[in-house]
Design an enzyme around this catalytic site. Structure first.
Site, mmCIF file in Angstrom:
data_model
loop_
_atom_site.group_PDB
_atom_site.id
_atom_site.type_symbol
_atom_site.label_atom_id
_atom_site.label_comp_id
_atom_site.label_asym_id
_atom_site.label_seq_id
_atom_site.Cartn_x
_atom_site.Cartn_y
_atom_site.Cartn_z
ATOM 1 N N GLU A 219 0.893 -1.190 -0.179
ATOM 2 C CA GLU A 219 0.017 0.067 0.113
ATOM 3 C C GLU A 219 0.989 1.177 0.002
ATOM 4 O O GLU A 219 1.849 1.396 0.643
ATOM 5 C CB GLU A 219 -1.056 0.143 1.195
ATOM 6 N N ASP A 292 -7.437 -0.318 -3.182
ATOM 7 C CA ASP A 292 -8.614 1.061 -3.450
ATOM 8 C C ASP A 292 -9.421 0.806 -4.570
ATOM 9 O O ASP A 292 -9.943 1.919 -5.033
ATOM 10 C CB ASP A 292 -7.980 2.401 -3.351
#
Length: 306
Positions: A219, A292
């Site tokens: 991430e 996401d």
């Protein structure tokens, strides 16, 4: 497609019994908590559905199972069902007892609408002396996810993830991932993901030359090592690529190689980049997208397990 003994890549047989990759993991007291493939069974005793197709003509669905326990997908059943119409892969079943099935991904923090499923017929191939099967062929804006999982590592717990992909079909888009991601479909910051990535994105980290590389999506960063450039992480351009990330409690390792070769190369083994220790994994599972729901990547998925 031949067997790589270390990579566990495409078929493991003996004269006594069929043994799949997840049987190997179980024998080492590290059982699979997720096992996905549109090609074959990843357990020697698995005798159920691998994936579900949906056809355009009437929106009917059909589960595509293995021909026999521990064997390949029944592509003939799919061909009959999808004759004279288009079909997509609506679900990829988890073969493990945890039942972490992958469905088309919902909207997320980056792409605010659900992703498309892959075509069920875009990538046919023949394996093991004439068995026709289909891979999951991602062409952008396509992805799969499960947010509420069972048994998947969370927090700083260790895990190992592998997948078999293609070194001929990739791009630099974000992100052709398979692995552990956020449960809310948003970017929750560094250390909230631990997924395998394959492609030649260079926006965060990179390996040697021009890729494609096996990297870890942790991430807010695709990492080939713990620095921006890791020249020890060399491109893998084989038709069938075995990729692995081993996430430890205090570091991570990357391995990869030709799935038809004899060994794997260690691409990195050491501490995580600054800001990623300890990990804060959340335990969802994604395929073909970022945490996401970034969905601009392309790639090919044959199989994978966690």
């Amino acid at each position: 497609m031949a067997l790589v003994p270390l990579a566990l890549c495409l078929l493991m047989k003996s004269t006594i019994a069929i043994q799949g990759p997840c049987d190997i993991f179980a024998s080492g007291s590290t059982p699979c908590v997720a096992a996905h493939s549109t090609v074959r069974a990843l357990f020697g005793a698995f005798n159920g559905p691998l994936y579900q197709v949906k056809r355009a003509s009437d929106n009917a669905t059909r589960d595509i199972s293995v021909v026999s326990a521990g064997g390949y997908a029944d592509a003939a059943s799919q061909d009959t069902f999808c004759q004279n119409t288009n079909c997509v892969i609506q679900r990829i079943y988890d073969q493990s007892s945890e039942k972490n099935h992958l469905d088309t991904a919902p909207a997320g923090g980056y792409v605010h609408h659900p992703d498309k499923p892959v075509s069920a017929t875009r990538q046919p191939l023949t394996v093991d002396n004439g068995n026709k099967v289909y891979a999951a062929y991602f062409e952008g804006a396509m992805g799969y996810r499960i947010d509420k999982t069972s048994g998947v590592a969370t927090g700083n717990d260790p895990e190992t993830i592998y997948m078999v992909t293609s070194g001929k079909h990739y791009n630099g888009g974000c992100c052709f991932d398979y692995g552990n991601a956020e449960t809310n479909n948003n970017d929750d910051g560094k250390s909230t993901m631990e997924a395998l990535y394959f492609g030649n994105a260079t926006g965060w980290g990179r390996g040697a030359d021009n890729g494609p590389w096996v990297m870890a999506d942790l991430e807010n960063g695709l990492w080939a090592g713990n620095e921006t450039v890791n020249n020890g992480n060399t491109p893998i351009t084989s038709t069938f690529v075995f990729a692995m990330v081993k996430g430890g409690s205090n570091g991570f390792a990357l391995k990869g190689g030709d799935a038809n070769g004899a060994s794997l190369k260690s691409l990195y083994d050491g501490p995580r980049p600054p800001g990623y220790q300890p990990m804060h994994k959340q335990g969802s599972i994604i395929l073909g997208i970022g945490g996401d729901n970034s969905d601009s990547a392309i790639g090919t998925f044959f199989e994978g397990a966690m």
